[in-house]
Scaffold this motif. Sequence first.
Motif, PDB file in Angstrom:
ATOM      1  N   PHE A 345       0.826  -1.216   0.000  1.00 43.93           N
ATOM      2  CA  PHE A 345       0.000   0.000   0.000  1.00 43.93           C
ATOM      3  C   PHE A 345       0.854   1.258   0.000  1.00 43.93           C
ATOM      4  CE2 PHE A 345      -3.766  -2.530   1.304  1.00 43.93           C
ATOM      5  CZ  PHE A 345      -4.681  -1.978   0.412  1.00 43.93           C
ATOM      6  N   ASP A 454      -6.675   5.763   2.234  1.00 44.51           N
ATOM      7  CA  ASP A 454      -7.414   5.386   3.440  1.00 44.51           C
ATOM      8  C   ASP A 454      -6.877   4.081   4.035  1.00 44.51           C
ATOM      9  OD1 ASP A 454      -9.735   5.666   5.293  1.00 44.51           O
ATOM     10  OD2 ASP A 454     -10.342   3.796   4.321  1.00 44.51           O
ATOM     11  N   GLN A 455      -6.594   3.108   3.164  1.00 48.10           N
ATOM     12  CA  GLN A 455      -6.130   1.813   3.664  1.00 48.10           C
ATOM     13  C   GLN A 455      -4.676   1.864   4.141  1.00 48.10           C
ATOM     14  OE1 GLN A 455      -7.448  -0.152   0.158  1.00 48.10           O
ATOM     15  NE2 GLN A 455      -9.365  -0.821   1.075  1.00 48.10           N
ATOM     16  N   ARG A 456      -3.867   2.682   3.492  1.00 47.87           N
ATOM     17  CA  ARG A 456      -2.495   2.871   3.987  1.00 47.87           C
ATOM     18  C   ARG A 456      -2.538   3.542   5.360  1.00 47.87           C
ATOM     19  NH1 ARG A 456       2.264   6.801   1.462  1.00 47.87           N
ATOM     20  NH2 ARG A 456       3.870   6.227   2.974  1.00 47.87           N
ATOM     21  N   SER A 458      -4.882   3.256   7.573  1.00 46.97           N
ATOM     22  CA  SER A 458      -5.318   2.232   8.532  1.00 46.97           C
ATOM     23  C   SER A 458      -4.136   1.361   8.955  1.00 46.97           C
ATOM     24  CB  SER A 458      -6.408   1.359   7.906  1.00 46.97           C
ATOM     25  OG  SER A 458      -6.738   0.279   8.743  1.00 46.97           O
ATOM     26  N   ALA A 469     -10.398  -2.833   8.991  1.00 45.72           N
ATOM     27  CA  ALA A 469     -10.603  -3.967   8.080  1.00 45.72           C
ATOM     28  C   ALA A 469      -9.728  -5.133   8.506  1.00 45.72           C
ATOM     29  CB  ALA A 469     -10.250  -3.552   6.655  1.00 45.72           C
ATOM     30  N   LYS A 473      -9.108  -8.748   3.973  1.00 42.48           N
ATOM     31  CA  LYS A 473      -9.728  -7.729   3.111  1.00 42.48           C
ATOM     32  C   LYS A 473      -8.676  -6.763   2.582  1.00 42.48           C
ATOM     33  CE  LYS A 473     -13.483  -4.356   2.939  1.00 42.48           C
ATOM     34  NZ  LYS A 473     -14.576  -3.700   3.701  1.00 42.48           N
ATOM     35  N   LEU A 474      -7.731  -6.400   3.443  1.00 46.31           N
ATOM     36  CA  LEU A 474      -6.659  -5.506   3.006  1.00 46.31           C
ATOM     37  C   LEU A 474      -5.823  -6.154   1.905  1.00 46.31           C
ATOM     38  CD1 LEU A 474      -5.545  -4.146   6.481  1.00 46.31           C
ATOM     39  CD2 LEU A 474      -6.514  -2.780   4.623  1.00 46.31           C
ATOM     40  N   ASN A 477      -7.853  -6.053  -1.242  1.00 43.46           N
ATOM     41  CA  ASN A 477      -7.984  -4.687  -1.749  1.00 43.46           C
ATOM     42  C   ASN A 477      -6.699  -4.205  -2.414  1.00 43.46           C
ATOM     43  OD1 ASN A 477     -10.650  -4.336  -1.070  1.00 43.46           O
ATOM     44  ND2 ASN A 477     -10.222  -3.363   0.900  1.00 43.46           N
TER      45      ASN A 477
END
Length: 498
Positions: A345, A454-456, A458, A469, A473-474, A477
């Motif tokens: 990510f 957003d995921q980075r 998290s 998550a 899921k990560l 994604n």
Amino acid sequence: MNRHFITVLGTSLYTDCIYEVEGTDFGYRTPFVQMAVLRYIMPVCSEGDRITVLLTEKAEEMNWRTRAYTEAERRHPAMKNMQPAAGEQKTGLRELLKREYPDIPIESVRIKEGRNKAETDEIFEAIYGVIRSEETVYFDFTHGLRNLPMQALTVIHYAKVLKDIQVGGMYYGAFELGERREGGEYYVNLLDMSACSTILDWTSAAESFIKGGSSNQLKDLYKETVKPRKEQKNTTQMINRLCDLTSCLNTGRGKYDKNDTNEKKSIQTAYDKFHDYYEKMCEDEQPVSDAPLLRLLDHIRGDVNIFDRKYWIEKEGRRIELENTATGMAAVQWAIDKNLTQQGFTALEETIKTWLCESYEIPAGDKEERDGIVGRTLKFMANQQIRKIHPSGGSKEEELSRGALKDRLLAEFLMDPGFEKRESEEKERYLKKIEKMVMNLSEELLDVSSAVSDQRNSLNHFGFQMHPAGYDKLQKNLVKRFEELQEIMKQDGVHITF
């Protein structure tokens, strides 16, 4: 490390022969291969050395203790020209060991014959039980049953992990393949089978690299098994640069500068140097070692060749190389292949910015340009995308046209004190680039950018969010967003040369 000689005693009629080691002047006459191996590996004894003899009940009776010859043995063809005198006894291995090595502890350990799984399990535990932590093991399996060599190799690799041992040598006296020479003496080659253990170690290290991206085991093995025997400059450099490559990947050293040749600061520089030394090694230094390692190294070379790929676009009749973009995309693919989600990510978010920098010919390595111009523009537009999808404040914000968004962002830049200090010509040039970006950034790219950011975030906050998550899921994604970015690049005319 203390030395520990472990051997298996058989039940056959051992007769005199001369054991020799190919490529040396070693030769030793004895009926017991164990004595030859010991003389070869321990010509001088040291404090802490040990000897362990594994034997079955029958082996103990036939060859461990000194005893009288049987009538059948006296008539055995192997005893021709060696007829024992009346009353002469067959000297057992125990007596010879005590005579030759009076200062070394000698232990005999009873083992089963290995007739079934329960017995083979007992043999495994017996061998493992005699091995102590942090010692160098020498194993002779000449006279064990046919399952013993495999079990010995398995136990040794098991103990390498759990007891941190080293393998000094694994020996086999090829008695059946010996030859009788002038004078009637029978000569037998004493083979060191340690290469089998080395190949297993290298195979495990290569698998660790392919699956997890770790080069530490490869580097340690090279130091232990290749470099001490022969200094090979290109091979050493190749291994070192491979380690630089994985370390650069692990620490996110994605920036590539042709003028900076430090392989510890750039993924691509480390890869290029690895590639060059790999080619030189293949030309000049085959084989790498006594073990057939080139196939494994070829497999590793194939795994990192994603960093050979070139990304480029055509703009106004010119070809623009996307060098840092290529490195970034390869780093994301590497992270996906090795299941390094956080690393992936990070690389993906930064590579989106890198691609825009290089596409709009803005210096990707200049923080003020990269973050102050491209990053700010991307974030501004991504926020508009988020507001469209997720209205805030309980009421839907006005959806501005691209033209209105462009005007708003340009106005923000013009009021920025840092941007205002730039030369008028430079400001004009960047305002045009910002305008082009705002008008051309696709909704799909903004969606990918928002999700990745957003995921980075998290991941960087260690999962401390209201609704974090799951790792699965990560992982999914990361693959999904990477594939989406690849498709967006394709639609935008990015070419890839393999």
